[in-house]
Structures are given as structure tokens and as C-alpha cells.
Motif scaffolding. Sequence first.
Motif, PDB file in Angstrom:
ATOM      1  N   CYS A   2       0.835  -1.202   0.000  1.00  0.00           N
ATOM      2  CA  CYS A   2       0.000   0.000   0.000  1.00  0.00           C
ATOM      3  C   CYS A   2       0.869   1.251   0.000  1.00  0.00           C
ATOM      4  CB  CYS A   2      -0.941   0.013   1.205  1.00  0.00           C
ATOM      5  SG  CYS A   2      -2.240  -1.225   1.115  1.00  0.00           S
ATOM      6  N   GLY A   3       1.937   1.233   0.776  1.00  0.00           N
ATOM      7  CA  GLY A   3       2.855   2.373   0.814  1.00  0.00           C
ATOM      8  C   GLY A   3       3.463   2.645  -0.548  1.00  0.00           C
ATOM      9  N   PRO A  31      -2.259  16.528  -1.907  1.00  0.00           N
ATOM     10  CA  PRO A  31      -3.082  16.022  -3.012  1.00  0.00           C
ATOM     11  C   PRO A  31      -2.446  16.207  -4.389  1.00  0.00           C
ATOM     12  CG  PRO A  31      -4.452  17.171  -1.436  1.00  0.00           C
ATOM     13  CD  PRO A  31      -3.025  17.406  -1.020  1.00  0.00           C
ATOM     14  N   GLU A  32      -1.591  17.200  -4.529  1.00  0.00           N
ATOM     15  CA  GLU A  32      -0.925  17.441  -5.809  1.00  0.00           C
ATOM     16  C   GLU A  32       0.256  16.494  -6.044  1.00  0.00           C
ATOM     17  OE1 GLU A  32      -3.210  20.814  -4.444  1.00  0.00           O
ATOM     18  OE2 GLU A  32      -1.531  19.825  -3.468  1.00  0.00           O
ATOM     19  N   ASP A  33       0.677  15.767  -5.018  1.00  0.00           N
ATOM     20  CA  ASP A  33       1.756  14.781  -5.130  1.00  0.00           C
ATOM     21  C   ASP A  33       1.127  13.463  -5.585  1.00  0.00           C
ATOM     22  OD1 ASP A  33       3.559  16.671  -4.085  1.00  0.00           O
ATOM     23  OD2 ASP A  33       3.070  16.075  -2.030  1.00  0.00           O
ATOM     24  N   LEU A  34       0.898  13.354  -6.863  1.00  0.00           N
ATOM     25  CA  LEU A  34       0.126  12.224  -7.383  1.00  0.00           C
ATOM     26  C   LEU A  34       0.786  10.884  -7.074  1.00  0.00           C
ATOM     27  CD1 LEU A  34      -1.000  13.741 -10.799  1.00  0.00           C
ATOM     28  CD2 LEU A  34      -2.183  13.765  -8.596  1.00  0.00           C
ATOM     29  N   PRO A  35      -0.029   9.921  -6.594  1.00  0.00           N
ATOM     30  CA  PRO A  35       0.502   8.615  -6.180  1.00  0.00           C
ATOM     31  C   PRO A  35       0.859   7.712  -7.349  1.00  0.00           C
ATOM     32  CG  PRO A  35      -1.866   8.661  -5.905  1.00  0.00           C
ATOM     33  CD  PRO A  35      -1.463  10.046  -6.335  1.00  0.00           C
ATOM     34  N   SER A  36       1.729   6.781  -7.072  1.00  0.00           N
ATOM     35  CA  SER A  36       2.221   5.837  -8.082  1.00  0.00           C
ATOM     36  C   SER A  36       1.110   5.013  -8.715  1.00  0.00           C
ATOM     37  CB  SER A  36       3.248   4.894  -7.469  1.00  0.00           C
ATOM     38  OG  SER A  36       4.364   5.618  -7.032  1.00  0.00           O
ATOM     39  N   PHE A  37       0.037   4.699  -7.957  1.00  0.00           N
ATOM     40  CA  PHE A  37      -1.005   3.832  -8.499  1.00  0.00           C
ATOM     41  C   PHE A  37      -1.749   4.452  -9.677  1.00  0.00           C
ATOM     42  CE2 PHE A  37      -3.786   6.009  -5.357  1.00  0.00           C
ATOM     43  CZ  PHE A  37      -4.868   6.314  -6.167  1.00  0.00           C
ATOM     44  N   LEU A  38      -1.504   5.713  -9.963  1.00  0.00           N
ATOM     45  CA  LEU A  38      -2.154   6.335 -11.116  1.00  0.00           C
ATOM     46  C   LEU A  38      -1.480   5.946 -12.434  1.00  0.00           C
ATOM     47  CD1 LEU A  38      -2.880   9.925  -9.761  1.00  0.00           C
ATOM     48  CD2 LEU A  38      -4.495   8.034 -10.032  1.00  0.00           C
ATOM     49  N   TRP A  39      -0.255   5.417 -12.362  1.00  0.00           N
ATOM     50  CA  TRP A  39       0.484   5.047 -13.570  1.00  0.00           C
ATOM     51  C   TRP A  39       0.554   3.533 -13.713  1.00  0.00           C
ATOM     52  CZ3 TRP A  39       1.323   9.652 -11.279  1.00  0.00           C
ATOM     53  CH2 TRP A  39       1.491  10.759 -12.109  1.00  0.00           C
ATOM     54  N   LYS A  61      -9.792  -2.041 -11.893  1.00  0.00           N
ATOM     55  CA  LYS A  61     -10.609  -2.941 -11.067  1.00  0.00           C
ATOM     56  C   LYS A  61     -11.552  -2.156 -10.158  1.00  0.00           C
ATOM     57  CE  LYS A  61      -7.733  -6.976 -11.225  1.00  0.00           C
ATOM     58  NZ  LYS A  61      -7.516  -8.236 -10.574  1.00  0.00           N
ATOM     59  N   THR A  62     -11.089  -1.027  -9.659  1.00  0.00           N
ATOM     60  CA  THR A  62     -11.950  -0.179  -8.824  1.00  0.00           C
ATOM     61  C   THR A  62     -13.142   0.303  -9.638  1.00  0.00           C
ATOM     62  OG1 THR A  62     -10.054   0.533  -7.492  1.00  0.00           O
ATOM     63  CG2 THR A  62     -12.029   1.907  -7.397  1.00  0.00           C
ATOM     64  N   TYR A 100     -13.072  10.112  -9.677  1.00  0.00           N
ATOM     65  CA  TYR A 100     -13.801   9.612  -8.506  1.00  0.00           C
ATOM     66  C   TYR A 100     -13.254   8.256  -8.073  1.00  0.00           C
ATOM     67  CZ  TYR A 100     -17.582   7.527  -5.800  1.00  0.00           C
ATOM     68  OH  TYR A 100     -18.310   6.878  -4.828  1.00  0.00           O
ATOM     69  N   CYS A 101     -13.074   7.358  -9.034  1.00  0.00           N
ATOM     70  CA  CYS A 101     -12.541   6.025  -8.715  1.00  0.00           C
ATOM     71  C   CYS A 101     -11.128   6.113  -8.142  1.00  0.00           C
ATOM     72  CB  CYS A 101     -12.584   5.123  -9.943  1.00  0.00           C
ATOM     73  SG  CYS A 101     -14.274   4.649 -10.374  1.00  0.00           S
ATOM     74  N   ALA A 102     -10.334   7.049  -8.643  1.00  0.00           N
ATOM     75  CA  ALA A 102      -8.983   7.245  -8.100  1.00  0.00           C
ATOM     76  C   ALA A 102      -9.057   7.689  -6.645  1.00  0.00           C
ATOM     77  CB  ALA A 102      -8.218   8.266  -8.940  1.00  0.00           C
ATOM     78  N   CYS A 103     -10.030   8.536  -6.320  1.00  0.00           N
ATOM     79  CA  CYS A 103     -10.208   8.977  -4.924  1.00  0.00           C
ATOM     80  C   CYS A 103     -10.611   7.815  -4.025  1.00  0.00           C
ATOM     81  CB  CYS A 103     -11.259  10.083  -4.843  1.00  0.00           C
ATOM     82  SG  CYS A 103     -10.724  11.662  -5.502  1.00  0.00           S
ATOM     83  N   ILE A 104     -11.517   6.991  -4.522  1.00  0.00           N
ATOM     84  CA  ILE A 104     -11.955   5.820  -3.752  1.00  0.00           C
ATOM     85  C   ILE A 104     -10.778   4.879  -3.525  1.00  0.00           C
ATOM     86  CG2 ILE A 104     -13.420   3.756  -3.802  1.00  0.00           C
ATOM     87  CD1 ILE A 104     -14.982   6.329  -3.239  1.00  0.00           C
ATOM     88  N   LEU A 105     -10.015   4.599  -4.574  1.00  0.00           N
ATOM     89  CA  LEU A 105      -8.868   3.701  -4.443  1.00  0.00           C
ATOM     90  C   LEU A 105      -7.834   4.274  -3.488  1.00  0.00           C
ATOM     91  CD1 LEU A 105      -7.317   1.157  -5.152  1.00  0.00           C
ATOM     92  CD2 LEU A 105      -6.524   2.297  -7.240  1.00  0.00           C
ATOM     93  N   ARG A 106      -7.576   5.568  -3.576  1.00  0.00           N
ATOM     94  CA  ARG A 106      -6.601   6.191  -2.685  1.00  0.00           C
ATOM     95  C   ARG A 106      -7.030   6.012  -1.223  1.00  0.00           C
ATOM     96  NH1 ARG A 106      -4.893   8.787   0.971  1.00  0.00           N
ATOM     97  NH2 ARG A 106      -2.840   9.691   0.982  1.00  0.00           N
ATOM     98  N   HIS A 107      -8.316   6.172  -0.973  1.00  0.00           N
ATOM     99  CA  HIS A 107      -8.828   5.998   0.390  1.00  0.00           C
ATOM    100  C   HIS A 107      -8.694   4.540   0.846  1.00  0.00           C
ATOM    101  CE1 HIS A 107     -11.208   6.315   3.979  1.00  0.00           C
ATOM    102  NE2 HIS A 107     -11.940   5.322   3.544  1.00  0.00           N
TER     103      HIS A 107
END
Length: 195
Positions: A2-3, A31-39, A61-62, A100-107
Motif C-alpha cells: 500500500c505504501g 493532493p498534488e503529489d500524485l501517487p504511483s497507483f495512477l500510472w 478494477k476499482t 472519482y474512482c482514483a479517490c476511492i482507491l486512494r482511500h
Amino acid sequence: MCGHLLCPIDEDWNNEETRQKLKDGRIIVQPEDLPSFLWQGCSRDKEDIFDGFLKHELLIKTYLHIFRGPSHATGAGKSARKGNALIHGISKTSLESVAYCACILRHILSSQTTFTSGAGRNGDFQSKRFYQTLLDVMYSMEEDDQMELMRWWNDKIFAGLEEEAEDSSRTGKISVAAQMKARAREKRAAGQTGQ
């Protein structure tokens, strides 16, 4: 894991010092430091930062889980129940639904217990600002790139939706709205043929 997925794309999760700084709060993720899971593959191309952007398997999948149903997300096949897309007549993706799905996954990946807009109180992640940041980035893309991204998403998410809708209508009750639309089509067709 997760990290690693939540690690900002411009930080090196494999570097022990970076991991420790993220864990103990010396690096505060905004929030502007976009997470790795977006790529796709959790890494970006230094030459083309948009390459693989918003194409990570977990993000897909989300989206499938929310809009098509859990069985589509897990690859288990058709479900006995309609997914949200069929229930609400959704047949294509949008920039907003991907954000929206990216927000849900991040949470889901975080340790935060409550999904909130996170107005900066209690150290909650600012989900609303993250959502808006993603939209700002997507809106800044060239229109052709946006359209290509949405085509890619539609192929991943909504392939086969028509067949599923037909199967559903054969086995389930036809709604009053569907009956009314069918009757209106019949009347239009009859009017065009002069009957």
C-alpha cells in the motif's frame, strides 16, 4: 505494498530513507503529489509523463467494481445482479468518473478510517482537493489525448455491456420507461411509412 502504491510518483519508494521519511511524516504528501497507483506499473516515463497515466490495473478494477459489479472486477464473469452502469444507464466513462474512482482507491489503500473531503482537519487527506487536482490535470491534456484516454477506458470497462443489457432485459421485467420508449419508436416508424 500500500505504501508503494500511495508513494508520490516523484519519490523513490525503494529508497529506505524515503520510505522512512514518508512513514514518520517528514515528507508530507499533498493532493498534488500524485501517487504511483495512477500510472501503469507504478512508474512514469521521464520523457512522457502522461505515458501510462490513469492506466493502473487496480484503478481499472476499482472502476469495474463500482460501475459493473464485483464479479467483473475479479474476473468471475457475469453476476446475477445488474451493476450500477446497467441500473443507471451508464454506457461510457468520463474524466470525472475516473477521478472519482482514483479517490476511492486512494482511500482504500490508506489507513484513514473515514472517507471525507478532508478539509485539512485532523490530518485527514484532502480527497476533494485530490479529485480537483486530477480533473485539472486531465482537463489540461490536449483534447485528442483526453478522447484517446476515454476510448481506452471505454474499451476496458464497457466492452460487452450491450450483450449484458440484452440478457438482463430478457430475464428481467421490462421497465415502464423502456416500454414507453419502444412504443414511441413504433409510432415514429409507423408515421414514417404513412400508416
